[in-house]
Design a protein around this motif. Structure first.
Motif, PDB file in Angstrom:
ATOM      1  N   GLY A 100       0.813  -1.220   0.000  1.00  0.00           N
ATOM      2  CA  GLY A 100       0.000   0.000   0.000  1.00  0.00           C
ATOM      3  C   GLY A 100       0.846   1.270   0.000  1.00  0.00           C
ATOM      4  O   GLY A 100       0.435   2.298  -0.565  1.00  0.00           O
ATOM      5  N   SER A 101       2.022   1.205   0.625  1.00  0.00           N
ATOM      6  CA  SER A 101       2.923   2.372   0.610  1.00  0.00           C
ATOM      7  C   SER A 101       3.435   2.575  -0.813  1.00  0.00           C
ATOM      8  O   SER A 101       3.440   3.691  -1.340  1.00  0.00           O
ATOM      9  N   PHE A 102       3.844   1.452  -1.439  1.00  0.00           N
ATOM     10  CA  PHE A 102       4.328   1.517  -2.823  1.00  0.00           C
ATOM     11  C   PHE A 102       3.242   2.083  -3.739  1.00  0.00           C
ATOM     12  O   PHE A 102       3.490   2.933  -4.592  1.00  0.00           O
ATOM     13  N   VAL A 140      12.276   4.335   5.261  1.00  0.00           N
ATOM     14  CA  VAL A 140      12.810   3.023   5.640  1.00  0.00           C
ATOM     15  C   VAL A 140      11.669   2.155   6.158  1.00  0.00           C
ATOM     16  O   VAL A 140      10.779   2.653   6.854  1.00  0.00           O
ATOM     17  N   GLU A 141      11.709   0.885   5.811  1.00  0.00           N
ATOM     18  CA  GLU A 141      10.810  -0.065   6.458  1.00  0.00           C
ATOM     19  C   GLU A 141      11.685  -1.214   6.918  1.00  0.00           C
ATOM     20  O   GLU A 141      12.460  -1.758   6.136  1.00  0.00           O
ATOM     21  N   THR A 142      11.602  -1.575   8.197  1.00  0.00           N
ATOM     22  CA  THR A 142      12.418  -2.675   8.714  1.00  0.00           C
ATOM     23  C   THR A 142      11.833  -3.223   9.998  1.00  0.00           C
ATOM     24  O   THR A 142      11.469  -2.426  10.863  1.00  0.00           O
ATOM     25  N   VAL A 189       8.890   8.391  13.188  1.00  0.00           N
ATOM     26  CA  VAL A 189       8.536   6.974  13.190  1.00  0.00           C
ATOM     27  C   VAL A 189       7.040   6.862  12.922  1.00  0.00           C
ATOM     28  O   VAL A 189       6.246   7.660  13.403  1.00  0.00           O
ATOM     29  N   MET A 190       6.697   5.885  12.076  1.00  0.00           N
ATOM     30  CA  MET A 190       5.306   5.713  11.663  1.00  0.00           C
ATOM     31  C   MET A 190       4.886   4.270  11.945  1.00  0.00           C
ATOM     32  O   MET A 190       5.713   3.350  11.909  1.00  0.00           O
ATOM     33  N   HIS A 191       3.584   4.099  12.279  1.00  0.00           N
ATOM     34  CA  HIS A 191       3.042   2.758  12.510  1.00  0.00           C
ATOM     35  C   HIS A 191       1.700   2.593  11.841  1.00  0.00           C
ATOM     36  O   HIS A 191       0.883   3.520  11.861  1.00  0.00           O
TER      37      HIS A 191
HETATM   38  C1  LIG Z   1      -0.637  -2.548   7.283  1.00  0.00           C
HETATM   39  C2  LIG Z   1       0.592  -1.791   7.027  1.00  0.00           C
HETATM   40  C3  LIG Z   1       0.551  -0.459   6.596  1.00  0.00           C
HETATM   41  C4  LIG Z   1      -0.748   0.249   6.288  1.00  0.00           C
HETATM   42  O1  LIG Z   1      -1.531   0.436   7.428  1.00  0.00           O
HETATM   43  P1  LIG Z   1      -3.151   0.492   7.412  1.00  0.00           P
HETATM   44  O2  LIG Z   1      -3.464   0.668   8.837  1.00  0.00           O
HETATM   45  O3  LIG Z   1      -3.635  -0.780   6.815  1.00  0.00           O
HETATM   46  O4  LIG Z   1      -3.515   1.676   6.569  1.00  0.00           O
HETATM   47  C5  LIG Z   1       1.750   0.205   6.422  1.00  0.00           C
HETATM   48  N1  LIG Z   1       2.936  -0.407   6.643  1.00  0.00           N
HETATM   49  C6  LIG Z   1       3.015  -1.686   7.041  1.00  0.00           C
HETATM   50  C7  LIG Z   1       4.352  -2.303   7.256  1.00  0.00           C
HETATM   51  C8  LIG Z   1       1.852  -2.416   7.238  1.00  0.00           C
HETATM   52  O5  LIG Z   1       1.941  -3.698   7.612  1.00  0.00           O
END
Ligand SMILES: *Cc1c(COP(=O)(O)O)cnc(C)c1O
Length: 379
Positions: A100-102, A140-142, A189-191
């Motif tokens: 979804g980020s891509f 970054v994603e890790t 930082v994002m979640h």
């Molecule tokens: C699920 C997820 C997202 C997107 O989050 P949503 O709450 O579904 O909008 C972004 N990054 C990672 C690593 C995810 O697993």
């Protein structure tokens, strides 16, 4: 205050109007003013709502930041960060990225004049090769989704420290229990709070935490003016989830390791992707920057056959075939047709997201039951 105490008490107070121990759900859009502009700190719930404030404070506490922000989803949080940029700016992002980020980067923000390059950040020199004067953000994603690559956050931050480039880390897979990117030099930082922070697969939410006053103002503006806020009911659920984060994560880590060790010896398994195994190419970095290895395990089949993966999914009894991750219950996912279907097949194949790839979100059930379920299904 140490981490486990922070999940329960960090930056929290009992409700000031009643003493309620748990923050109530302030289900209101607006707040009374005694004279124009004279109020108790709240005017309209898009700007701020007390239940959301309690959650935002908790988020800041557990990520060692100064300010937290609660968005309506993880992607809304990512969107809120990208809105800090303007046309012409460039972003360097991890190549193995949440689908979804891509999709947002390439199909929304590229149309608005942002430029993206995707590189394998397990080799940080790949980042240097893409930096231009227009580079404003490193994404970054890790650990990565779904291939569990580990990026050395501190190394990446050190590389760009004096270049005026922000570093944002999608910390969804690790959760703040395992890793705190702000401590390693990241700016943001994002979640997806939908996952481990909520922890019960009952809410969609997003979080951003920063440690810099002027960046905090910008993120708040992006949230308030952009409108992607989290509602009070959902804020309550995430706040409630955070209070058991540490206990759940301990069990996710234990079960994740047991599942990985079981799969490692199973004759039908091809490649196994779990950063807790010594064989994992980034195991040393994971050991250095994470407190544990989490509950996400991916693997493919020795046969390389999509049909084998599908038969496996269909026979599972305790693991549920579903998108998402990070809840108390174990889930199995087929990235190529589910979470990562939005990534074009050529790119998917190049990255190793093959049609026989399986991603498990190992829950907190009894490990023996989980292993028995995997075993019967593989047989
Ligand atoms: C699920 C997820 C997202 C997107 O989050 P949503 O709450 O579904 O909008 C972004 N990054 C990672 C690593 C995810 O697993």
């Amino acid at each position: 205050m140490k981490f486990n105490t922070k999940t329960i008490h960090g930056k929290q107070q009992h409700d000031p109007s009643t003493g309620a121990v748990m923050t109530p759900i302030y289900q209101t859009s607006t707040f009374a003013q005694s004279s124009p502009g004279v109020h108790k700190g709240y005017e309209y719930s898009r700007a701020a709502n007390p239940t959301r404030t309690a959650l935002e404070n908790a988020l800041a506490a557990i990520e060692n930041g100064t300010h937290g922000f609660a968005f309506g989803s993880g992607l809304a949080a990512t969107d809120g960060i990208l809105k800090l940029l303007k046309a012409g700016d460039e972003v360097i992002a991890m190549d193995d990225l949440y689908g979804g980020s891509f999709r947002m980067f390439t199909r929304i923000y590229q149309n608005f004049g942002l430029k993206f390059s995707f590189v394998d950040m397990t080799r940080p020199e790949n980042i240097l090769a893409k930096i231009t004067p227009q580079t404003k953000l490193i994404w970054v994603e890790t650990p990565t989704n779904p291939l569990m690559k580990i990026v050395d956050i501190k190394l990446v931050c050190d590389l760009v420290k004096d270049k005026g480039i922000m570093v944002a880390v999608d910390n969804t897979f690790a959760s703040p229990y395992l890793q705190n990117p702000l401590d390693l030099g990241a700016d943001i930082v994002m979640h997806s709070a939908t996952k481990y922070l909520g922890g019960h697969s009952d809410v969609v939410a997003g979080a951003v935490v920063v440690k810099d006053e002027s960046l905090a103002e910008k993120i708040h503006f992006s949230l308030f003016a952009g409108g992607g806020i989290l509602g009070p009911q959902d804020a309550y659920l995430i706040l409630r989830g955070i209070k058991t984060l540490h206990v759940r994560m301990q069990r996710h880590c234990e079960n994740g390791m047991k599942v990985a060790e079981f799969l490692k010896t199973h004759p039908k398994i091809g490649q196994l992707f779990f950063p807790g195994l010594i064989e994992h190419p980034n195991h040393e970095i994971a050991k250095k920057q994470m407190k544990g290895f989490g509950g996400m395990v991916s693997f493919n089949f020795k046969s390389g056959k999509k049909e084998d993966a599908f038969r496996f999914f269909e026979r599972l009894k305790i693991f549920t075939l579903a998108e998402s991750l990070g809840g108390v219950e174990s889930l199995a996912n087929h990235p190529a047709s589910m979470t990562h279907a939005s990534i074009p097949i050529e790119i998917r194949t190049e990255q190793g997201i093959s049609d026989d790839l399986v991603r498990l979100s190992v829950g907190i059930e009894d490990a023996d039951d989980l292993l028995a379920d995997l075993e019967q299904s593989l047989d």
